[in-house]
Design an enzyme around this catalytic site. Structure first.
Site, PDB file in Angstrom:
ATOM      1  N   ASP A  49       0.829  -1.334   0.018  1.00 40.09           N
ATOM      2  CA  ASP A  49       0.037  -0.010   0.105  1.00 40.09           C
ATOM      3  C   ASP A  49       0.967   1.243   0.017  1.00 40.09           C
ATOM      4  O   ASP A  49       1.679   1.482   0.953  1.00 40.09           O
ATOM      5  CB  ASP A  49      -0.982   0.160   1.231  1.00 40.09           C
ATOM      6  CG  ASP A  49      -2.131   0.827   1.286  1.00 40.09           C
ATOM      7  OD1 ASP A  49      -1.936   1.909   0.376  1.00 40.09           O
ATOM      8  OD2 ASP A  49      -3.145   0.365   1.828  1.00 40.09           O
ATOM      9  N   ASP A  50       0.832   1.933  -1.212  1.00 39.21           N
ATOM     10  CA  ASP A  50       1.550   3.138  -1.096  1.00 39.21           C
ATOM     11  C   ASP A  50       2.998   3.024  -1.379  1.00 39.21           C
ATOM     12  O   ASP A  50       3.810   4.098  -0.941  1.00 39.21           O
ATOM     13  CB  ASP A  50       1.077   4.189   0.057  1.00 39.21           C
ATOM     14  CG  ASP A  50      -0.107   4.736  -0.059  1.00 39.21           C
ATOM     15  OD1 ASP A  50      -0.901   4.343  -0.915  1.00 39.21           O
ATOM     16  OD2 ASP A  50      -0.443   5.417   1.141  1.00 39.21           O
ATOM     17  N   CYS A  87      -6.110   4.223  -4.049  1.00 38.46           N
ATOM     18  CA  CYS A  87      -5.979   2.759  -3.750  1.00 38.46           C
ATOM     19  C   CYS A  87      -7.400   2.272  -4.279  1.00 38.46           C
ATOM     20  O   CYS A  87      -7.153   0.995  -4.901  1.00 38.46           O
ATOM     21  CB  CYS A  87      -5.971   2.629  -2.141  1.00 38.46           C
ATOM     22  SG  CYS A  87      -7.183   3.914  -1.367  1.00 38.46           S
ATOM     23  N   ARG A  91      -7.494  -1.161  -6.781  1.00 36.18           N
ATOM     24  CA  ARG A  91      -7.830  -2.466  -6.208  1.00 36.18           C
ATOM     25  C   ARG A  91      -8.979  -3.098  -7.071  1.00 36.18           C
ATOM     26  O   ARG A  91      -9.137  -3.995  -7.486  1.00 36.18           O
ATOM     27  CB  ARG A  91      -8.411  -2.344  -4.775  1.00 36.18           C
ATOM     28  CG  ARG A  91      -7.226  -2.190  -3.964  1.00 36.18           C
ATOM     29  CD  ARG A  91      -7.362  -1.425  -2.418  1.00 36.18           C
ATOM     30  NE  ARG A  91      -6.128  -0.848  -1.844  1.00 36.18           N
ATOM     31  CZ  ARG A  91      -5.447  -1.741  -1.304  1.00 36.18           C
ATOM     32  NH1 ARG A  91      -5.713  -2.874  -0.786  1.00 36.18           N
ATOM     33  NH2 ARG A  91      -4.504  -0.952  -0.543  1.00 36.18           N
ATOM     34  N   LYS A 149      -6.541  -5.151   3.615  1.00 39.19           N
ATOM     35  CA  LYS A 149      -7.322  -3.976   3.409  1.00 39.19           C
ATOM     36  C   LYS A 149      -8.022  -4.162   1.954  1.00 39.19           C
ATOM     37  O   LYS A 149      -7.548  -4.678   1.118  1.00 39.19           O
ATOM     38  CB  LYS A 149      -6.333  -2.641   3.189  1.00 39.19           C
ATOM     39  CG  LYS A 149      -7.118  -1.186   2.541  1.00 39.19           C
ATOM     40  CD  LYS A 149      -5.996  -0.252   2.528  1.00 39.19           C
ATOM     41  CE  LYS A 149      -6.562   0.847   1.618  1.00 39.19           C
ATOM     42  NZ  LYS A 149      -5.747   1.828   1.365  1.00 39.19           N
ATOM     43  N   HIS A 151     -11.436  -1.834   0.940  1.00 41.86           N
ATOM     44  CA  HIS A 151     -11.511  -0.523   0.650  1.00 41.86           C
ATOM     45  C   HIS A 151     -12.422  -0.386  -0.727  1.00 41.86           C
ATOM     46  O   HIS A 151     -12.301   0.336  -1.334  1.00 41.86           O
ATOM     47  CB  HIS A 151     -10.512   0.313   0.576  1.00 41.86           C
ATOM     48  CG  HIS A 151     -10.654   1.833   0.590  1.00 41.86           C
ATOM     49  ND1 HIS A 151      -9.763   2.865   0.209  1.00 41.86           N
ATOM     50  CD2 HIS A 151     -11.709   2.466   1.239  1.00 41.86           C
ATOM     51  CE1 HIS A 151     -10.551   3.848   0.149  1.00 41.86           C
ATOM     52  NE2 HIS A 151     -11.504   3.913   0.973  1.00 41.86           N
ATOM     53  N   HIS A 240       1.168   2.328   4.438  1.00 42.70           N
ATOM     54  CA  HIS A 240       0.097   3.415   4.164  1.00 42.70           C
ATOM     55  C   HIS A 240       0.245   4.253   5.451  1.00 42.70           C
ATOM     56  O   HIS A 240       0.721   3.663   6.702  1.00 42.70           O
ATOM     57  CB  HIS A 240      -1.233   2.765   4.220  1.00 42.70           C
ATOM     58  CG  HIS A 240      -2.437   3.812   3.931  1.00 42.70           C
ATOM     59  ND1 HIS A 240      -2.892   4.580   5.015  1.00 42.70           N
ATOM     60  CD2 HIS A 240      -3.202   4.302   2.987  1.00 42.70           C
ATOM     61  CE1 HIS A 240      -3.887   5.342   4.516  1.00 42.70           C
ATOM     62  NE2 HIS A 240      -4.129   4.980   3.121  1.00 42.70           N
ATOM     63  N   ASP A 345      -0.332  -0.696  -4.912  1.00 42.53           N
ATOM     64  CA  ASP A 345      -1.642  -0.310  -5.314  1.00 42.53           C
ATOM     65  C   ASP A 345      -1.490   1.225  -5.896  1.00 42.53           C
ATOM     66  O   ASP A 345      -2.115   1.280  -6.876  1.00 42.53           O
ATOM     67  CB  ASP A 345      -2.598  -0.159  -4.177  1.00 42.53           C
ATOM     68  CG  ASP A 345      -2.203   0.846  -3.185  1.00 42.53           C
ATOM     69  OD1 ASP A 345      -1.097   1.205  -2.982  1.00 42.53           O
ATOM     70  OD2 ASP A 345      -3.266   1.012  -2.246  1.00 42.53           O
ATOM     71  N   ASN A 346      -0.481   1.986  -5.533  1.00 40.58           N
ATOM     72  CA  ASN A 346      -0.196   3.115  -6.400  1.00 40.58           C
ATOM     73  C   ASN A 346       1.101   3.565  -5.931  1.00 40.58           C
ATOM     74  O   ASN A 346       1.700   2.846  -5.059  1.00 40.58           O
ATOM     75  CB  ASN A 346      -1.119   4.244  -5.976  1.00 40.58           C
ATOM     76  CG  ASN A 346      -1.573   4.215  -4.401  1.00 40.58           C
ATOM     77  OD1 ASN A 346      -2.693   3.931  -4.229  1.00 40.58           O
ATOM     78  ND2 ASN A 346      -0.680   4.892  -3.728  1.00 40.58           N
ATOM     79  N   LYS A 402       1.611   9.796  -5.406  1.00 41.63           N
ATOM     80  CA  LYS A 402      -0.048   9.388  -5.122  1.00 41.63           C
ATOM     81  C   LYS A 402      -0.909  10.558  -5.411  1.00 41.63           C
ATOM     82  O   LYS A 402      -0.656  11.701  -5.108  1.00 41.63           O
ATOM     83  CB  LYS A 402      -0.163   8.796  -3.852  1.00 41.63           C
ATOM     84  CG  LYS A 402      -1.354   8.400  -3.377  1.00 41.63           C
ATOM     85  CD  LYS A 402      -1.704   7.872  -2.067  1.00 41.63           C
ATOM     86  CE  LYS A 402      -3.111   7.177  -1.798  1.00 41.63           C
ATOM     87  NZ  LYS A 402      -2.996   6.662  -0.267  1.00 41.63           N
TER      88      LYS A 402
END
Length: 609
Positions: A49-50, A87, A91, A149, A151, A240, A345-346, A402
């Site tokens: 994540d991130d 994110c 996803r 996660k 989301h 994250h 994710d990014n 991001k």
């Protein structure tokens, strides 16, 4: 190509039925009926994540990631892979192979304006018009597990337990604390965790990366004796906000970042060049949100260096726990029949305040029960995030991060590895996109993507392309020079075609203009080509307009700012306590502060190196 793919599949140890499932690809999404292979591979999809482009060692990082380094040596690392810059859209595309707008997730729901929410496909939750890869694999006899996660929605029918996952422990929110069950920003009353569709209380000894791997191992082990393959989706919270890690993972990096973000950016660029991740003459752009390290006093430099040390520790902790999963699979005899996919994710998150100890930030974090003192930074009860300055280094040598459509927001690591795959320690510079992951997984499982209907309802076709020809047949690419892939998020936009990309980044950080770059020769987006190649530029602009129409992109309203919209959505949603209003007002004013800093830097120094 089909025959070569078939031969590559057989050479890789796949059964004849598995290879025949791949035979129909020709670089496209699979169509028609595919036979079910014998000894189908297990598939583990790991999502950071991130995570920035050069945040792991195989891509040029100083951070110790031996598990991912070994994975890269056993497979293929993609150097031109792109995802969404936020994110939830990433996803949605990752798990369906469908464009985020069509799938109902053009942005996270917290940032959608009322003008956009009038449209059914602009709700920010995964629509019923798409089918997840988990659903398709479960239908084909796979066990399907998720720990991490989500989301993508928490309402009726929206949790992962209702979208194809047999066993789940899922965080429904955009993020949460890594040490205990608490929210990380005032948006949420609590951290919303669910297990198999029911509300869930975290254990007392919780640390996110360890816990998520523990649950993944538990899920896999519960069915280890019945000989059915499994699909495990492992979306980490690392890295994250809040950035947190055990002390023993932080300690090795305490002196690593004393030279500051500009030094780190140059070091990572040099290593990425040496590794072949980027071309030798890659140019860079210095982001206007990057502070001057030399102007900080000694105490502030010490504090900023530790912020980044905690970040590095969190990345290494994630790598360590991935290693635990791999050791379990080896010990249980499942490793050799498992394909691993690792990505992010990014790009790197730059929303952390420039000064974590300023008054407004202190008020917000203290209201949530956090502290920001140097000694306990990153530990339980501590709030930490890297600043835009170090985020730019995490994305080195790329521009932006991001939320933005620059390469730093969209280009991230992708490693695909497995004992059955012939590619070992190979780099691929072929363009690939997040919608390609689901078709790739299906091709290895011998599962056919859905047609126009699935489960008694119409569904959207997948637009992604299987990467199996690259992995099995050493193909040059799965996209031709004229194939176009479009993208949009909150008014930021891009279109990829061949070696080229057009990109539009909104203010205050962007200039609200389209630009053209050759991102194969110039991944740092340092040399603008629109005036040199006007015909290509106009052709790609037209292609983007077609994409926007086909994907039903709804323009952002005049004056839209994602942080301001976040504030308004929360206030109108009923969270109106005086302190929350004050905190969110700070968020609303942040873009104007950024613009002010940018104007000051324009007068002080050039923006390119």
């Amino acid at each position: 190509m089909a025959g070569a793919v078939l031969a590559g599949a057989l050479a890789a140890g796949f059964t004849a039925t598995a290879a025949s499932a791949l035979q129909s690809e020709n670089g496209q999404s699979i169509g028609g009926s595919a036979p079910v292979p014998v000894n189908r591979p297990n598939i583990v999809l790991i999502l950071a994540d991130d995570l920035g482009f050069t945040d792991i060692a195989p891509y040029g990082s100083e951070i110790n990631t031996p598990t991912l380094s070994a994975m890269a040596q056993r497979g293929m690392s993609f150097t031109n892979y792109h995802t969404a810059a936020n994110c939830a859209p990433a996803r949605a595309m990752l798990l369906t192979g469908v464009d985020a707008h069509v799938a109902g997730v053009p942005n996270i729901p917290e940032m959608l304006g009322p003008e956009q929410r009038r449209h059914d496909h602009y709700q920010g939750v995964l629509g019923n018009n798409v089918v997840t890869v988990a659903t398709l694999l479960e239908d084909a006899g796979y066990h399907t597990y998720m720990a991490g996660k989500w989301h993508l929605g928490a309402g009726a029918g929206k949790l992962p337990s209702q979208r194809g996952f047999e066993r789940t422990v899922a965080l429904a929110d955009s993020g949460a604390d890594n040490w205990e069950q608490r929210p990380y920003i005032p948006i949420y009353d609590k951290a919303n965790w669910y297990a198999d569709g029911k509300e869930y209380e975290l254990p007392e000894d919780f640390y996110s990366s360890r816990f998520l791997v523990d649950k993944t191992i538990e899920f896999i082990d519960s069915n280890v004796s019945n000989q059915r393959p499994f699909f495990a989706y492992l979306p980490f919270q690392a890295v994250h906000i809040p950035v947190q890690a055990p002390q023993h993972f932080i300690d090795p990096y305490m002196a690593t970042y004393e030279g500051g973000w500009d030094e780190l950016r140059e070091q990572r660029l040099a290593r990425a060049i040496a590794l072949g991740i980027v071309p030798e003459r890659t140019g860079t752009v210095r982001m206007q949100t990057t502070d001057d390290w030399e102007l900080l006093d000694e105490e502030r430099r010490r504090y900023e260096a530790k912020r980044m040390a905690v970040y590095a520790g969190m990345v290494e902790a994630m790598d360590f726990h991935i290693g635990r999963l791999i050791e379990y699979l080896k010990a249980s005899g499942q490793y050799d029949n498992t394909i691993f996919i690792f990505t992010s994710d990014n790009g790197a998150e730059a929303s952390g305040p420039a000064d974590l100890q300023d008054f407004a930030t202190q008020r917000m974090v203290s209201s949530l029960g956090y502290r920001t003192d140097y000694e306990t930074l990153g530990l339980k009860g501590s709030y930490n995030a890297i600043s835009p300055s170090f985020a730019s280094a995490a994305a080195s040598p790329l521009a932006y991060y991001k939320f933005y459509a620059g390469e730093g927001g969209m280009r991230v690591p992708l490693i695909i590895a497995g004992a059955s795959l012939p590619a070992k320690g190979v780099l691929s510079s072929a363009f690939s996109f997040v919608t390609d992951i689901t078709p790739t997984i299906l091709s290895f499982a011998g599962v056919t993507p859905p047609g126009e209907r699935h489960g008694g309802r119409p569904v959207e076709p997948m637009i992604g392309r299987s990467l199996a020809p690259l992995l099995l047949d050493n193909a040059a690419g799965v996209y031709g020079p004229e194939d176009a892939v479009g993208y949009e998020l909150a008014g930021h936009a891009a279109l990829f075609q061949g070696d080229y990309k057009i990109v539009f980044n909104r203010g205050p950080l962007g200039d609200d203009r389209w630009h053209l770059f050759n991102i194969v020769e110039d991944p740092g987006e340092s040399h603008e080509l629109s005036s040199e190649m006007p015909q290509r530029f106009q052709s790609m602009l037209s292609a983007y307009e077609r994409y926007a129409k086909d994907s039903r992109v709804v323009p952002v309203p005049p004056g839209y700012d994602h942080r301001k919209q976040l504030v308004l959505n929360i206030l109108y949603g009923g969270l109106r306590t005086p302190f929350v209003v004050a905190c969110l007002s700070v968020l609303m004013l942040l873009p104007f502060y950024v613009a002010y800093r940018m104007r000051r830097r324009d007068m002080r120094r050039p923006t390119t190196l």
